[in-house]
Design a protein around this motif. Structure first.
Motif, PDB file in Angstrom:
ATOM      1  N   PHE A 102       0.826  -1.209   0.000  1.00  0.00           N
ATOM      2  CA  PHE A 102       0.000   0.000   0.000  1.00  0.00           C
ATOM      3  C   PHE A 102       0.862   1.262   0.000  1.00  0.00           C
ATOM      4  N   LEU A 103       2.062   1.189   0.584  1.00  0.00           N
ATOM      5  CA  LEU A 103       2.950   2.343   0.675  1.00  0.00           C
ATOM      6  C   LEU A 103       3.690   2.654  -0.627  1.00  0.00           C
ATOM      7  N   ASN A 104       3.722   1.697  -1.565  1.00  0.00           N
ATOM      8  CA  ASN A 104       4.509   1.843  -2.784  1.00  0.00           C
ATOM      9  C   ASN A 104       3.683   2.545  -3.867  1.00  0.00           C
ATOM     10  N   GLN A 105       3.558   3.833  -3.738  1.00  0.00           N
ATOM     11  CA  GLN A 105       2.737   4.593  -4.674  1.00  0.00           C
ATOM     12  C   GLN A 105       3.342   4.661  -6.074  1.00  0.00           C
ATOM     13  N   ARG A 106       4.663   4.591  -6.185  1.00  0.00           N
ATOM     14  CA  ARG A 106       5.285   4.620  -7.520  1.00  0.00           C
ATOM     15  C   ARG A 106       4.866   3.402  -8.339  1.00  0.00           C
ATOM     16  N   SER A 107       4.918   2.225  -7.732  1.00  0.00           N
ATOM     17  CA  SER A 107       4.532   1.019  -8.463  1.00  0.00           C
ATOM     18  C   SER A 107       3.031   1.010  -8.745  1.00  0.00           C
ATOM     19  N   GLU A 108       2.252   1.474  -7.788  1.00  0.00           N
ATOM     20  CA  GLU A 108       0.805   1.551  -8.026  1.00  0.00           C
ATOM     21  C   GLU A 108       0.507   2.500  -9.188  1.00  0.00           C
ATOM     22  N   ARG A 109       1.270   3.566  -9.294  1.00  0.00           N
ATOM     23  CA  ARG A 109       1.069   4.512 -10.396  1.00  0.00           C
ATOM     24  C   ARG A 109       1.358   3.835 -11.747  1.00  0.00           C
ATOM     25  N   VAL A 110       2.340   2.958 -11.816  1.00  0.00           N
ATOM     26  CA  VAL A 110       2.594   2.222 -13.059  1.00  0.00           C
ATOM     27  C   VAL A 110       1.368   1.368 -13.399  1.00  0.00           C
ATOM     28  N   MET A 111       0.793   0.707 -12.407  1.00  0.00           N
ATOM     29  CA  MET A 111      -0.406  -0.104 -12.649  1.00  0.00           C
ATOM     30  C   MET A 111      -1.518   0.746 -13.252  1.00  0.00           C
ATOM     31  N   GLN A 112      -1.684   1.944 -12.730  1.00  0.00           N
ATOM     32  CA  GLN A 112      -2.710   2.850 -13.246  1.00  0.00           C
ATOM     33  C   GLN A 112      -2.381   3.308 -14.663  1.00  0.00           C
ATOM     34  N   LYS A 113      -1.126   3.639 -14.909  1.00  0.00           N
ATOM     35  CA  LYS A 113      -0.717   4.131 -16.226  1.00  0.00           C
ATOM     36  C   LYS A 113      -0.922   3.096 -17.324  1.00  0.00           C
ATOM     37  N   ILE A 114      -0.796   1.815 -16.982  1.00  0.00           N
ATOM     38  CA  ILE A 114      -0.935   0.773 -18.008  1.00  0.00           C
ATOM     39  C   ILE A 114      -2.375   0.273 -18.118  1.00  0.00           C
ATOM     40  N   GLY A 115      -3.291   0.944 -17.440  1.00  0.00           N
ATOM     41  CA  GLY A 115      -4.710   0.644 -17.613  1.00  0.00           C
ATOM     42  C   GLY A 115      -5.266  -0.459 -16.748  1.00  0.00           C
ATOM     43  N   MET A 116      -4.546  -0.841 -15.703  1.00  0.00           N
ATOM     44  CA  MET A 116      -5.068  -1.867 -14.805  1.00  0.00           C
ATOM     45  C   MET A 116      -6.116  -1.241 -13.883  1.00  0.00           C
ATOM     46  N   GLU A 117      -7.038  -2.060 -13.432  1.00  0.00           N
ATOM     47  CA  GLU A 117      -8.131  -1.616 -12.567  1.00  0.00           C
ATOM     48  C   GLU A 117      -7.874  -2.062 -11.135  1.00  0.00           C
ATOM     49  N   ARG A 118      -8.015  -1.125 -10.217  1.00  0.00           N
ATOM     50  CA  ARG A 118      -7.846  -1.463  -8.800  1.00  0.00           C
ATOM     51  C   ARG A 118      -9.019  -2.316  -8.350  1.00  0.00           C
ATOM     52  N   MET A 119      -8.705  -3.447  -7.746  1.00  0.00           N
ATOM     53  CA  MET A 119      -9.733  -4.358  -7.247  1.00  0.00           C
ATOM     54  C   MET A 119     -10.016  -4.100  -5.773  1.00  0.00           C
ATOM     55  N   ARG A 120      -8.930  -4.111  -4.972  1.00  0.00           N
ATOM     56  CA  ARG A 120      -9.121  -4.003  -3.522  1.00  0.00           C
ATOM     57  C   ARG A 120      -7.765  -3.995  -2.829  1.00  0.00           C
ATOM     58  N   GLU A 121      -7.817  -3.991  -1.515  1.00  0.00           N
ATOM     59  CA  GLU A 121      -6.631  -4.143  -0.688  1.00  0.00           C
ATOM     60  C   GLU A 121      -6.669  -5.538  -0.058  1.00  0.00           C
ATOM     61  N   PHE A 122      -5.497  -6.023   0.337  1.00  0.00           N
ATOM     62  CA  PHE A 122      -5.419  -7.307   1.029  1.00  0.00           C
ATOM     63  C   PHE A 122      -4.160  -7.327   1.886  1.00  0.00           C
ATOM     64  N   ASP A 123      -4.160  -8.189   2.870  1.00  0.00           N
ATOM     65  CA  ASP A 123      -2.968  -8.415   3.688  1.00  0.00           C
ATOM     66  C   ASP A 123      -2.164  -9.527   3.049  1.00  0.00           C
ATOM     67  N   HIS A 124      -0.910  -9.234   2.719  1.00  0.00           N
ATOM     68  CA  HIS A 124      -0.048 -10.225   2.072  1.00  0.00           C
ATOM     69  C   HIS A 124       0.260 -11.330   3.079  1.00  0.00           C
ATOM     70  N   PRO A 125      -0.051 -12.578   2.742  1.00  0.00           N
ATOM     71  CA  PRO A 125       0.122 -13.661   3.710  1.00  0.00           C
ATOM     72  C   PRO A 125       1.568 -13.977   4.079  1.00  0.00           C
ATOM     73  N   LEU A 126       2.526 -13.487   3.309  1.00  0.00           N
ATOM     74  CA  LEU A 126       3.933 -13.755   3.614  1.00  0.00           C
ATOM     75  C   LEU A 126       4.598 -12.613   4.367  1.00  0.00           C
ATOM     76  N   VAL A 127       3.810 -11.606   4.726  1.00  0.00           N
ATOM     77  CA  VAL A 127       4.329 -10.460   5.471  1.00  0.00           C
ATOM     78  C   VAL A 127       3.662 -10.468   6.850  1.00  0.00           C
ATOM     79  N   PRO A 128       4.450 -10.356   7.912  1.00  0.00           N
ATOM     80  CA  PRO A 128       3.837 -10.345   9.257  1.00  0.00           C
ATOM     81  C   PRO A 128       2.749  -9.276   9.368  1.00  0.00           C
TER      82      PRO A 128
END
Length: 176
Positions: free
Chosen positions: A135-161
């Motif tokens: 959620f903190l990585n706004q630069r990578s999220e911006r790439v997702m937006q620029k390439i036309g991907m659609e935001r689905m939701r947020e989730f807790d990554h199971p491999l991160v405490p």
């Protein structure tokens, strides 16, 4: 060496053995790895490289080495990767990217990712791709937006405490 994808400035290609030292330096850079739990050691980067090679052999796709056309410099990777951890959108395939810090902010990540999307749409039978980041990585999220991907939701990554600041992720997707 096979070239898979070309853009005006980039070549997405098979990996070369001489890419590995630069790949390891990139994965050890705290700037590049800011939104990961840890930077990678040289040994961990080599193991990652081997997993990339194995995915190409077993799936026919993977994370392509990104090379700048003007000087044939290895810059990082962009491509496809199987989602193997336990989440409700797995099994699935993600599109991902990681470029060395010196190549940030020049439009290379969206250029390579867009080309990878077009390749996937036109040359494979893959019908949906996912992408996710902390959620903190706004630069990578911006790439997702620029390439036309659609935001689905947020989730807790199971491999991160759960209490870790990087646990919360954003999930994007695109259907073909």
């Amino acid at each position: 060496m096979q070239k898979y994808i070309e853009t005006p400035r980039l070549i997405l290609r098979d990996w070369r053995e001489e890419d590995i030292p630069f790949f390891a330096r990139m994965n050890a850079d705290p700037n590049v790895m800011e939104f990961f739990l840890n930077s990678l050691s040289s040994e961990e980067s080599f193991a990652f490289y081997q997993r990339i090679q194995n995915e190409f052999q077993t799936c026919g796709f993977g994370l392509y080495a990104v090379e700048r056309k003007e000087d044939h410099t290895y810059m990082g990777y962009t491509g496809l990767h199987q989602i193997t951890f336990d989440v409700d959108f797995a099994p699935g395939i993600e599109i991902g990217w990681r470029l060395a810090y010196e190549y940030w902010g020049q439009g290379y990540a969206p250029e390579a990712a867009n080309a990878c999307l077009e390749y996937t749409r036109n040359k494979t039978d893959i019908k949906e791709l996912f992408s996710f980041t902390s959620f903190l990585n706004q630069r990578s999220e911006r790439v997702m937006q620029k390439i036309g991907m659609e935001r689905m939701r947020e989730f807790d990554h199971p491999l991160v405490p759960g209490e870790h600041p990087l646990c919360r992720h954003v999930l994007y997707h695109i259907k073909f």
